[in-house]
Enzyme design. Sequence first.
Site, PDB file in Angstrom:
ATOM      1  N   LYS A 173       0.797  -1.210   0.118  1.00 32.39           N
ATOM      2  CA  LYS A 173       0.087   0.127  -0.138  1.00 32.39           C
ATOM      3  C   LYS A 173       0.865   1.052   0.048  1.00 32.39           C
ATOM      4  CE  LYS A 173      -0.592  -0.247   5.117  1.00 32.39           C
ATOM      5  NZ  LYS A 173      -1.140  -0.751   6.101  1.00 32.39           N
TER       6      LYS A 173
ATOM      7  N   ARG B 153     -11.051  -0.459  14.891  1.00 35.62           N
ATOM      8  CA  ARG B 153     -10.666   0.242  13.414  1.00 35.62           C
ATOM      9  C   ARG B 153     -11.732  -0.016  12.514  1.00 35.62           C
ATOM     10  NH1 ARG B 153      -5.012   0.790  10.222  1.00 35.62           N
ATOM     11  NH2 ARG B 153      -5.232  -1.514  10.246  1.00 35.62           N
TER      12      ARG B 153
ATOM     13  N   HIS C 221      -6.395  -7.572  12.937  1.00 36.73           N
ATOM     14  CA  HIS C 221      -5.129  -6.769  13.008  1.00 36.73           C
ATOM     15  C   HIS C 221      -4.775  -6.431  14.174  1.00 36.73           C
ATOM     16  CE1 HIS C 221      -2.321  -4.335  11.094  1.00 36.73           C
ATOM     17  NE2 HIS C 221      -2.607  -3.349  11.678  1.00 36.73           N
TER      18      HIS C 221
ATOM     19  N   ARG D 198       0.926 -10.725   6.968  1.00 36.68           N
ATOM     20  CA  ARG D 198       0.835  -9.387   6.111  1.00 36.68           C
ATOM     21  C   ARG D 198       2.074  -8.500   6.517  1.00 36.68           C
ATOM     22  NH1 ARG D 198      -4.104  -9.643   8.735  1.00 36.68           N
ATOM     23  NH2 ARG D 198      -3.504  -7.877   9.863  1.00 36.68           N
TER      24      ARG D 198
ATOM     25  N   TYR E 206      14.074  31.401   7.448  1.00 36.76           N
ATOM     26  CA  TYR E 206      13.010  32.110   7.554  1.00 36.76           C
ATOM     27  C   TYR E 206      12.799  32.106   9.358  1.00 36.76           C
ATOM     28  CZ  TYR E 206      10.806  31.346   3.177  1.00 36.76           C
ATOM     29  OH  TYR E 206      10.363  31.505   1.677  1.00 36.76           O
TER      30      TYR E 206
ATOM     31  N   CYS F 163      13.047  25.063   4.461  1.00 38.49           N
ATOM     32  CA  CYS F 163      12.014  25.959   3.318  1.00 38.49           C
ATOM     33  C   CYS F 163      11.280  24.715   2.714  1.00 38.49           C
ATOM     34  CB  CYS F 163      12.780  26.610   2.689  1.00 38.49           C
ATOM     35  SG  CYS F 163      14.038  27.609   3.597  1.00 38.49           S
TER      36      CYS F 163
ATOM     37  N   ASP G 151      11.545  24.171  -0.370  1.00 36.58           N
ATOM     38  CA  ASP G 151      12.427  23.377  -1.305  1.00 36.58           C
ATOM     39  C   ASP G 151      13.952  23.221  -1.160  1.00 36.58           C
ATOM     40  OD1 ASP G 151      10.021  23.659  -3.342  1.00 36.58           O
ATOM     41  OD2 ASP G 151      10.657  25.740  -3.232  1.00 36.58           O
TER      42      ASP G 151
HETATM   43  C1  LIG Z   1      -0.537  -1.710   7.007  1.00 38.08           C
HETATM   44  C2  LIG Z   1      -1.117  -2.981   7.369  1.00 38.08           C
HETATM   45  C3  LIG Z   1      -0.419  -3.914   7.542  1.00 38.08           C
HETATM   46  C4  LIG Z   1       1.305  -3.957   7.422  1.00 38.08           C
HETATM   47  O1  LIG Z   1       1.790  -3.401   8.760  1.00 38.08           O
HETATM   48  P1  LIG Z   1       3.374  -3.420   9.175  1.00 38.08           P
HETATM   49  O2  LIG Z   1       3.347  -3.121  10.352  1.00 38.08           O
HETATM   50  O3  LIG Z   1       3.913  -2.360   8.195  1.00 38.08           O
HETATM   51  O4  LIG Z   1       3.727  -4.760   8.835  1.00 38.08           O
HETATM   52  C5  LIG Z   1      -0.819  -5.165   7.839  1.00 38.08           C
HETATM   53  N1  LIG Z   1      -2.111  -5.470   7.981  1.00 38.08           N
HETATM   54  C6  LIG Z   1      -2.776  -4.193   7.892  1.00 38.08           C
HETATM   55  C7  LIG Z   1      -4.512  -4.567   8.006  1.00 38.08           C
HETATM   56  C8  LIG Z   1      -2.592  -3.109   7.710  1.00 38.08           C
HETATM   57  O5  LIG Z   1      -3.442  -2.124   7.397  1.00 38.08           O
END
Ligand SMILES: *Cc1c(COP(=O)(O)O)cnc(C)c1O
Length: 369
Positions: free
Chosen positions: A38, A132, A163, A218, A262, A309, A311
């Site tokens: 992602k 979530r 998760h 994941r 700045y 800044c 850039d």
């Molecule tokens: C982003 C995400 C992950 C990956 O998490 P990491 O901490 O980068 O390994 C896994 N599962 C879900 C649902 C996520 O949103």
Amino acid sequence: MKVIRRSWCEIDLSKIIANYNCYKKQLLKDIEIIPVVKADAYGHGAVKVASCLQKENVKNFAVSNISEAIELRESHINGQILILGYTPIDQAEKLVKYNLTQTLLSEKYAQDLLDSKLKIRCQFAIDTGMNRIGIDVEDLGKCEYIIRKIANSTLILDGIFTHLCVADMPSENQFTKQQINMFKEIVNCIDDLKLPYIHCLNSAGGLWYKDEVSHFARLGIILYGLKPDYNNQLPKEINPVLEWKSVISMIKNVFPGESVGYGRTYVAKKEMRVATIPTGYADGYNRLLSNKGYVLIHGKKAPILGRICMDQFMVDVSSIPEAREYEEVVLIGKSGKKEFTADDMANMIGTIGYEIICGISKRVPRIYI
Ligand SMILES: *Cc1c(COP(=O)(O)O)cnc(C)c1O
């Protein structure tokens, strides 16, 4: 394409493969990896990263949204592409057209997709404590009922996942174990459905929690060689994949009492040699590094002077007399014996490495080495 040497990232895809293989060795034997690509593979280029993993025989990928998923499909990523987040219901036809797997976020969301009467591939998110997305596992009976309803519908239910929200913190070990146990309970309830995708591990979970319930991990941040939490210790063979470089655009002397940048937030106490770096917050170089961060030049630290800044920003090269105009500067990465990682940068300004690498803007070209 000839790279314009202003501000650029060098990405070593062989390190993606090395990190992937090292992480795989740390997992229980039968756990497969779903690389999470992602946010353009956390700024590393999703198509490049997924393509190199596909060559290693990886067959599953996860992204955050449908645009990211379609980009991968159109770039010949063939396996399962799981969308982890919200897809507007009116995009449902595209899920089918591109054979994408949609996460079911809630009972209502599942019903709304069901009402489209399309044969959409999907996985149910289960909420085990993060609050979530997902259906609440606390009411096990209801949770089971909802999953079965979808499994027996026109939607194609391929799996369920949860998760972990504190797997990177050893002090929260009990909470994570509880999350995994609750997930295990619902998995047991629906065992007869033989869903192929059952998973609960993120990067941290896969390293520090060994339990047979999850058939997949994941893998996000550790694939890119960074730590879920700054206090974590990663295996030595895991290395950052990305380096961010720029150059010195000019050098000048600044005299006592003169200010830099700045807001005149830095005032020289002695005569100094000051270098300007043509990278700024529009490139994703965080402005909170003002008067705080440093870059590496010739293997030495050059502290940031004044505010970042849009850039450009300025650094002190008084103690690096060999520094010259147009020479390379390391913003993130290695220089000589020194290394400054995205995690180090993040820790300095109270954020996480994830945000630093995702924040490097489109204007910074990615070079694959
Ligand atoms: C982003 C995400 C992950 C990956 O998490 P990491 O901490 O980068 O390994 C896994 N599962 C879900 C649902 C996520 O949103």
